[in-house]
Design a protein around this motif. Structure first.
Motif, short mmCIF file in Angstrom:
data_model
loop_
_atom_site.label_atom_id
_atom_site.label_comp_id
_atom_site.label_asym_id
_atom_site.label_seq_id
_atom_site.Cartn_x
_atom_site.Cartn_y
_atom_site.Cartn_z
N ALA B 18 7.81 50.11 2.35
CA ALA B 18 8.49 49.23 1.97
C ALA B 18 8.93 48.09 2.85
CB ALA B 18 9.83 49.66 1.06
N LEU B 19 9.39 48.87 4.08
CA LEU B 19 9.89 48.11 5.18
C LEU B 19 8.68 47.19 5.60
CD1 LEU B 19 12.04 47.04 7.11
CD2 LEU B 19 11.53 48.82 8.55
N MET B 22 8.29 44.47 3.47
CA MET B 22 9.35 43.15 3.43
C MET B 22 9.21 42.61 4.50
SD MET B 22 11.77 42.63 1.43
CE MET B 22 12.16 41.03 1.76
N LEU B 23 9.01 43.17 5.60
CA LEU B 23 8.71 42.31 6.75
C LEU B 23 7.48 41.36 6.89
CD1 LEU B 23 8.94 45.38 9.75
CD2 LEU B 23 10.29 43.24 9.48
N ILE B 25 6.52 40.06 3.95
CA ILE B 25 7.02 38.93 3.24
C ILE B 25 7.82 37.87 4.20
CG2 ILE B 25 8.61 38.40 1.19
CD1 ILE B 25 7.56 40.87 -0.04
N VAL B 26 8.78 38.31 4.88
CA VAL B 26 9.72 37.36 5.53
C VAL B 26 8.80 36.87 6.63
CG1 VAL B 26 11.45 37.44 7.16
CG2 VAL B 26 11.69 38.91 5.30
#
Lengths: 506, 234
Positions: B18-19, B22-23, B25-26
């Protein structure tokens, strides 16, 4: 006196000595008394026996036919001569009508007590008295026995006769016996003392061992045990001590394990929470950036989510910090820090927040407030105190004062806000404590800020104290020793704010 | 933006799916290209293959631990490495820095915080205009070529170590506090972890000093910080 109460063997020895000395003296006296009585009694009996023999002999001489017609004095002299020849142990005095005759001249006639002469003159029979004998050419009197009686001549004349027995040999043997008794007594006394000493040592040594073992146990050497020898009381003491020690050790181990497990758990949970929280936070940040494109309701939702996630992560950080203090894992990184500059910088950093609350921050600097402290922790304390003051200050001015003396540096943060009851000045440092649960916090806050600040101050061997009165505001004071070697005894700043008249609180 | 001309590639080494996502995406939203590796054992190979401009490395990884991964990466490359750690207070951080990581970000971090760190590491300390050559001790720094030479020998410095040396050499008369260096080289506005400075000064010294026990290039000023060594002409 101190020595007396500090040494059990000394006390036992002394009391044994005193008690046995008393018993020995008493026994000695009794013994001497009985021996003296016995010796005296037998001497008296033998004296009477010998005196009676001599008496009979002299009486027989006196009534012999050839004695008739001899003058009384002549008779007496002859008798005295005879008696002197026969009697080695004693001396005879014959009292004639006009003069007196003695068998030998060593003992003075004055030695014979008057009461005896009276008795003898008054009646027949034999009388014994003990008296002091005075010898010629000697000032010392010796004890002796005097047996008094009367001789009757053929013509019926009565002469008092006295047999004097000196007790010299008896006195000598009595003093020999006394000497023997005393030396025996002393020997017994010494023997008893030695025995008492060894017995006490035998008892005291294991007791001392036990106390030393207990001391070492108490100071954390849980592996310490007492040696067990035999099956007596001392051995059972050792056994109980050892049992107690292993029980203690086990309990402590269990508790240590338990608290280690607990600490690990809190630490692990906090760490495990961090990774998902990071994802959540980043996702929330992303949404927050896009909130202007969302519908008002969704935008507000995103805002709420974002602030609460922020609060949640602060709380997690604080919880982790507290768990580090609880675990004793907090480490101080001391550095030479100018508290004055640190406070000034922190006050500047809070101007924005203070302005938003309409609060004026007034800084009173000291100039020389260098100390060896952990700047990160002190900054954190200041941050907590300042946000707290602005939060509770109701928009009134806040005074921040720095001061120092030879040993310590101190800073106070004084607000004029709602304050709190005097009794609550210690409770404000409790975890999750709130003065007024209904009051909303403006600066958020996790409820752990002051608790962490207190731990930070303690880590520096410093003080963090609070003063407050309802409606008259509050003051927090941080006092830190300049160097780790200094032990705080006083603070450069008073805990009661100088603008408050302390007499009003009396 | 300087980086915008050529999109920088970031290698993310993290086991948390998940992280990682997310990383990515950002970072992509911010204009980076990303590559992901989910294990410690595959990380070095992934680096060789993708030749990233920067590595985000989680310290707790299945397979191999992040510190040894970091050491292996540093042995092969000077690529900027930023550690992601959940235990910022432990010795893991120091171990990671000593293994060659340039910087670290403690979880939970904000996206902005991470991006600021990444930008700082991709940006280079700018030289003074007009001066291509700087001397520090007996070293010659060429700002254009990004090289440091002792005589004719080029010293192998990572970009961070080069920046640190350059920051000192640019102002040879100034004593830098650790905080000032954190600002200058790492881009921390507020005082941060001074262990960063301590560890990297050590690493730098081990490469540039003749005798690291008696440093001549990066000189300690007791109670304050560091300064550049006197220029020497032999």
């Amino acid at each position: 006196m101190q020595l007396w109460w500090s040494s059990l063997p000394l006390r036992v020895l002394a009391s044994t000595l005193v008690a046995s000395l008393a018993i020995l003296v008493l026994a000695g006296l009794l013994l001497m008394q009985q021996v003296a009585d016995g010796i005296f009694e037998s001497k008296r009996n033998s004296a009477i026996r010998e005196a009676s023999g001599m008496q009979r002999f002299m009486q027989e001489q006196l009534v012999l036919p050839e004695m008739r017609g001899v003058a009384a004095y002549e008779q007496l002299s002859r008798l005295a001569e005879l008696a002197g020849a026969q009697a080695g142990q004693f001396q005879v005095f014959l009292q004639g009508p006009a003069s007196r005759v003695a068998s030998s001249p060593t003992i003075l006639y004055q030695s014979i007590p008057a009461e005896l002469t009276e008795k003898v003159t008054a009646s027949d029979g034999m009388f014994v008295v003990s008296t002091e004998l005075k010898a010629t050419g000697s000032l010392n009197a010796t004890p002796g026995l005097v047996v008094g009686s009367s001789l009757v001549t053929a013509v019926g004349e009565r002469f008092p006769v006295y047999y004097v027995f000196p007790l010299i040999s008896e006195v000598a043997s009595l003093s020999d016996i006394r000497r023997a008794v005393i030396s025996t007594g002393v020997a017994v006394l010494i023997g008893l003392a030695v025995i008492a000493y060894f017995v006490t040592r035998q008892v005291v040594r294991p007791v001392r061992n036990a106390s030393q073992t207990a001391l070492r146990l108490a100071s954390g050497h849980l592996d310490e045990r007492m040696p067990v020898r035999g099956s007596d009381d001392l051995a059972s003491l050792a056994v109980s001590m050892n049992e107690m020690a292993s029980d203690l050790q086990q309990r402590i181990r269990e508790l240590e394990q338990l608290s280690a497990v607990q600490r690990r758990f809190v630490s692990d949970v906090s760490h495990e929470l961090r990774t998902p929280l990071t994802t959540i936070k980043m996702a929330s940040d992303l949404l927050y950036e896009m909130r202007l494109d969302l519908e008002p309701q969704s935008a507000r939702t995103v805002e709420l989510m974002n602030t609460e996630i922020e609060r949640f992560s602060e709380m997690l950080a604080d919880l982790l910090e507290i768990s580090r203090f609880d675990a004793g894992a907090a480490v101080l990184e001391r550095d030479d820090v100018d508290l004055d500059a640190l406070v000034a910088a922190e006050v500047e950093a809070h101007r924005g927040f203070a302005d938003s609350q309409g609060t004026e921050l007034r800084l009173h600097r000291d100039g020389d407030a260098k100390a060896q402290v952990d700047a990160r922790r002190i900054t954190r304390i200041l941050r907590n105190l300042l946000t707290n003051a602005i939060d509770h200050g109701e928009g009134k001015p806040i005074d921040v004062t720095v001061a120092s003396d030879e040993d310590a540096v101190a800073v106070t943060v004084r607000d004029q806000g709602v304050g709190f009851e005097a009794e609550q000045s210690a409770r404000v440092f409790d975890r999750f404590w709130r003065a007024d649960p209904s009051r909303a916090r403006k600066a958020g806050g996790t409820g752990l800020g002051l608790a962490i600040s207190l731990e930070d101050a303690r880590l520096h061997q410093g003080w963090l104290s609070a003063w407050g009165r309802p409606g008259r505001g509050a003051q927090f004071r941080l006092t830190l020793p300049r160097t780790p070697e200094v032990k705080l005894t006083s603070s450069p700043l008073p805990i009661i704010p100088p603008d408050v008249d302390p007499r009003r609180d009396l | 933006m300087a980086e915008a001309r050529k999109r920088s590639l970031v290698l993310i080494v993290d086991d948390d799916a998940a992280l990682s996502e997310m990383l990515q995406i950002v970072l992509r939203q911010e204009g980076f290209d990303t590559v992901h590796c989910g294990t410690g054992s595959g990380a070095v190979a992934a680096m060789r293959e993708s030749r990233p401009d920067l590595v985000l490395l989680d310290l707790m990884l299945p397979g191999r631990d992040g510190v040894s991964v970091c050491r292996d990466m540093r042995a092969e490359s000077g690529v900027p490495i930023i550690m992601l750690t959940a235990k910022s207070e432990t010795d893991d951080v120091v171990a990671g820095l000593q293994a060659g990581a340039d910087d670290y970000v403690a979880k939970p971090f904000k996206a902005k915080e991470l991006l600021a760190r990444i930008h700082t590491r991709l940006r280079r300390v700018s030289a003074l205009p007009g001066s291509d050559q700087l001397t520090i001790g007996d070293l010659v720094i060429s700002t254009a070529a990004h090289t440091v030479k002792r005589g004719s020998i080029t010293l192998p410095l990572t970009p961070l170590e080069f920046d640190l040396l350059l920051a000192l050499a640019k102002k040879p008369t100034q004593v830098f506090t650790r905080e000032a260096l954190l600002d200058e080289v790492w881009g921390y506005r507020n005082a941060a972890d001074t262990r960063l400075v301590n560890v990297h000064v050590q690493r730098l010294r081990s490469k540039v000093e003749k005798d690291p026990e008696h440093p001549q290039i990066v000189v300690t000023v007791r109670g304050i910080g560091y300064r550049a060594g006197e220029p020497q002409t032999w």
